[in-house]
Design a protein around this motif. Structure first.
Motif, short mmCIF file in Angstrom:
data_model
loop_
_atom_site.label_atom_id
_atom_site.label_comp_id
_atom_site.label_asym_id
_atom_site.label_seq_id
_atom_site.Cartn_x
_atom_site.Cartn_y
_atom_site.Cartn_z
N TYR A 29 0.92 5.27 1.49
CA TYR A 29 0.28 5.93 2.78
C TYR A 29 0.09 7.93 2.48
N LYS A 75 -5.11 5.92 6.33
CA LYS A 75 -3.83 6.52 6.03
C LYS A 75 -3.14 6.14 4.01
N ARG A 76 -4.58 4.86 3.99
CA ARG A 76 -4.00 5.08 3.35
C ARG A 76 -4.68 5.12 1.76
N TYR A 112 1.03 -1.37 0.06
CA TYR A 112 0.02 0.13 0.06
C TYR A 112 0.49 1.17 -0.02
N ASN A 122 3.68 11.31 -1.10
CA ASN A 122 2.92 9.75 0.07
C ASN A 122 4.35 9.18 -0.18
N TYR A 129 1.91 4.53 9.72
CA TYR A 129 0.87 3.77 8.60
C TYR A 129 -0.70 3.39 9.32
#
Length: 308
Positions: free
Chosen positions: A255, A264-265, A253, A296, A260
């Motif tokens: 974020y 927040k994904r 993923y 990100n 994490y």
């Protein structure tokens, strides 16, 4: 002269003491060769003693799903996790599952993750029992469970079963991060990284018998607990040059924060995708993350990405 001789004797004594301490430490580390899986059936474990022999331990969390006739939470799941953590034994946790539908598999994964100790290095699906009368392929339920777990965690997920079950249901566990197979008569004839070879093992601090396991692929098994929730520099990129390219080796993923959390994904990244990097940034607990040129964050774990 007497003072000089005294200093020489003290220095020699200190050297001997340090040598003994070093040898003792090496011997203690060398003694940690056993990998056990434990549950409430092992009773109260003396983790201080067990830590002298255990290289890794896998702890049961639950058996089945709410609604199953034999559903139960492992009464020792918390105390065992606390004991292993206190004495520095890397641990994973496993979930004995009994699926009857895709929805049941999804529900099972969510409950397991909610109950699992977040200090666990990896998670295991224990898939060795099929309910009577269940329709549909077991593989379909296994896939649904894994997909749900992938949506909940970036930690490694391992498949466990016994040799015959894998053959009977034609299970393909290649999408998992590792395999752990039981067979007590001989080494499994299906692909496995960790082999559960006996149910009659012995470990100091554990009364009675305990399952013991042999490593088949040391690199794979070591990665289960050294790459999960760790800041060991050999497992992570710790420096990059702005503008370099990073390529995903497997799915993970992206974020919006270096810390994490599910909220927040930003997106799920597929293997093969490339990015431009900006810098290495550490999370609040010290884990290196790669900050992308878009601001990100993604993992800096070398198992998941390669920087060119």
């Amino acid at each position: 002269m007497k003072k000089h001789n005294l200093l020489k004797r003290l220095a020699a004594a200190a050297f001997v003491g340090l040598s003994v301490l070093t040898l003792s430490t090496v011997s203690a580390d060398a003694a940690k060769t056993k990998i056990a899986d434990v549950s409430q059936w092992q009773g109260s474990i003396n983790w201080s003693k067990a830590s002298k022999e255990l290289k890794m331990v896998i702890i049961r969390v639950k058996h089945g799903n709410p609604g199953d006739a034999d559903y139960s939470l492992d009464s020792k799941r918390t105390v065992n996790a606390n004991g292993a953590y206190k004495y520095g034994i890397p641990f994973g946790q496993y979930n004995f599952a009994e699926f009857d539908s895709v929805a049941d598999a999804q529900k099972d994964a969510k409950q397991f993750y909610q109950l699992a100790d977040k200090r666990a290095k990896f998670y295991v699906l224990d898939n060795e029992k099929r309910k009577s009368g269940v329709k549909g392929k077991e593989q379909t339920y296994v896939n649904a469970w894994l997909k749900t777990m992938r949506s909940l965690t970036d930690k490694k997920i391992i498949y466990y079963s016994y040799q015959n079950f894998v053959h009977v249901h034609n299970i393909n566990a290649s999408s998992f991060d590792g395999t752990w197979i039981a067979n007590y008569s001989a080494k499994p004839n299906v692909t496995t990284d960790l082999w559960q070879y006996t149910r009659y093992g012995r470990v100091s601090g554990i009364s009675g018998n305990v399952d013991l396991n042999k490593v088949v692929d040391s690199s794979a098994v070591n990665s289960w607990y050294t790459n999960g929730n760790t800041t060991t520099t050999s497992n992570y990129y710790t420096s990059v040059t702005a503008g370099q390219t990073v390529k995903a080796k497997r799915a993970f993923y992206e974020y919006s924060s270096a810390n994490y959390t599910k909220s927040k994904r930003v997106a799920k990244i597929k293997a093969g995708k490339s990015f431009k990097v900006k810098a290495i940034v550490k999370s609040s607990n010290g884990t290196p993350r790669i900050q992308l040129s878009n601001g990100n964050y993604i993992t800096a774990n070398k198992t998941y990405v390669t920087v060119k």
